[in-house]
Design a protein around this motif. Structure first.
Motif, PDB file in Angstrom:
ATOM      1  N   ILE A   7       0.886  -1.162   0.000  1.00 45.60           N
ATOM      2  CA  ILE A   7       0.000   0.000   0.000  1.00 45.60           C
ATOM      3  C   ILE A   7       0.925   1.214   0.000  1.00 45.60           C
ATOM      4  O   ILE A   7       1.695   1.422   0.940  1.00 45.60           O
ATOM      5  N   ILE A   8       0.876   1.963  -1.077  1.00 48.51           N
ATOM      6  CA  ILE A   8       1.748   3.119  -1.255  1.00 48.51           C
ATOM      7  C   ILE A   8       1.033   4.355  -0.714  1.00 48.51           C
ATOM      8  O   ILE A   8      -0.075   4.684  -1.146  1.00 48.51           O
ATOM      9  N   GLN A  21      -0.140   6.323   8.775  1.00 48.80           N
ATOM     10  CA  GLN A  21       0.579   5.058   8.948  1.00 48.80           C
ATOM     11  C   GLN A  21       0.067   4.305  10.180  1.00 48.80           C
ATOM     12  O   GLN A  21      -0.211   3.112  10.112  1.00 48.80           O
ATOM     13  N   GLU A  22      -0.047   5.002  11.297  1.00 50.50           N
ATOM     14  CA  GLU A  22      -0.499   4.360  12.533  1.00 50.50           C
ATOM     15  C   GLU A  22      -1.898   3.755  12.375  1.00 50.50           C
ATOM     16  O   GLU A  22      -2.139   2.599  12.740  1.00 50.50           O
ATOM     17  N   LEU A  23      -2.810   4.529  11.825  1.00 56.21           N
ATOM     18  CA  LEU A  23      -4.182   4.042  11.662  1.00 56.21           C
ATOM     19  C   LEU A  23      -4.267   2.898  10.656  1.00 56.21           C
ATOM     20  O   LEU A  23      -4.975   1.914  10.879  1.00 56.21           O
ATOM     21  N   LEU A  24      -3.516   3.002   9.583  1.00 56.17           N
ATOM     22  CA  LEU A  24      -3.535   1.949   8.573  1.00 56.17           C
ATOM     23  C   LEU A  24      -2.902   0.663   9.103  1.00 56.17           C
ATOM     24  O   LEU A  24      -3.402  -0.436   8.831  1.00 56.17           O
ATOM     25  N   GLU A  25      -1.841   0.782   9.889  1.00 54.46           N
ATOM     26  CA  GLU A  25      -1.238  -0.407  10.512  1.00 54.46           C
ATOM     27  C   GLU A  25      -2.251  -1.115  11.406  1.00 54.46           C
ATOM     28  O   GLU A  25      -2.330  -2.341  11.419  1.00 54.46           O
ATOM     29  N   GLU A  26      -3.034  -0.351  12.155  1.00 51.88           N
ATOM     30  CA  GLU A  26      -4.065  -0.939  13.010  1.00 51.88           C
ATOM     31  C   GLU A  26      -5.130  -1.654  12.176  1.00 51.88           C
ATOM     32  O   GLU A  26      -5.574  -2.742  12.538  1.00 51.88           O
ATOM     33  N   VAL A  27      -5.525  -1.053  11.059  1.00 49.88           N
ATOM     34  CA  VAL A  27      -6.513  -1.674  10.174  1.00 49.88           C
ATOM     35  C   VAL A  27      -5.973  -2.992   9.623  1.00 49.88           C
ATOM     36  O   VAL A  27      -6.669  -4.014   9.625  1.00 49.88           O
ATOM     37  N   ASP A  34      -1.769  -8.830   5.176  1.00 48.83           N
ATOM     38  CA  ASP A  34      -0.304  -8.876   5.208  1.00 48.83           C
ATOM     39  C   ASP A  34       0.359  -7.841   4.305  1.00 48.83           C
ATOM     40  O   ASP A  34       1.538  -7.948   3.999  1.00 48.83           O
ATOM     41  N   ASN A  35      -0.367  -6.828   3.901  1.00 47.28           N
ATOM     42  CA  ASN A  35       0.201  -5.785   3.057  1.00 47.28           C
ATOM     43  C   ASN A  35       1.251  -4.985   3.816  1.00 47.28           C
ATOM     44  O   ASN A  35       1.111  -4.732   5.010  1.00 47.28           O
ATOM     45  N   LYS A  36       2.287  -4.590   3.100  1.00 48.31           N
ATOM     46  CA  LYS A  36       3.317  -3.719   3.645  1.00 48.31           C
ATOM     47  C   LYS A  36       2.961  -2.275   3.269  1.00 48.31           C
ATOM     48  O   LYS A  36       2.455  -2.023   2.164  1.00 48.31           O
ATOM     49  N   ILE A  37       3.200  -1.356   4.181  1.00 51.83           N
ATOM     50  CA  ILE A  37       2.968   0.064   3.916  1.00 51.83           C
ATOM     51  C   ILE A  37       4.284   0.685   3.468  1.00 51.83           C
ATOM     52  O   ILE A  37       5.317   0.535   4.125  1.00 51.83           O
TER      53      ILE A  37
END
Length: 149
Positions: A7-8, A21-27, A34-37
């Motif tokens: 996820i770019i 980043q923080e919110l997306l990591e929680e999602v 298993d997507n990497k940000i």
């Protein structure tokens, strides 16, 4: 579309990038995705990144108002690059520009797949991100040569 691809995030503002980043990591964690940000603060580096990565990214989430190269111009460059366009990477705007009708018309004229306003409330923001990711996890997309991802 690669469902487990990166996820770019294209966001020039450090605070906005950290929150996103923080919110997306929680999602991702909550849903066992298993997507990497991948965070890209300088929009001028995006094309090089997309051309050099071996895997097709899952999703691009981009700000609009950025120095050097705004989100509209970046989207246009990706759209005009046949190799990148053929990857059919979903491209959405996540912006503070709100209900700016001219921005929305211009964005959808560039064949984006979504235009969202950054919520001020963390719970709403996380819910929005969850909805965006979940939608693209179940959406059916074929690349330009017809192979489904």
């Amino acid at each position: 579309m690669n469902l487990s691809g990166d996820i770019i995030i294209i966001e020039d503002d450090q605070e906005d990038r950290d929150i996103l980043q923080e919110l997306l990591e929680e999602v991702l964690e909550k849903n066992n995705y298993d997507n990497k940000i991948v965070l890209i603060p300088d929009s001028t580096a995006v094309l090089d990144y997309l051309r050099s990565t071996k895997d097709s990214p899952f999703l691009i989430i981009s700000d609009i108002n950025m120095p050097k190269l705004d989100g509209f111009k970046l989207r246009q460059q990706i759209f005009e690059d046949q190799d990148l366009n053929d990857k059919c990477i979903p491209y959405v705007f996540l912006t503070t520009s709100g209900d700016n009708v001219d921005f929305m018309k211009k964005a959808y004229g560039l064949s984006i797949q979504g235009y969202f306003t950054k919520p001020n409330d963390f719970t709403e923001y996380q819910s929005l991100l969850s909805d965006i990711v979940r939608y693209w996890k179940v959406a059916k997309i074929a690349n330009r040569v017809g192979y489904p991802y």
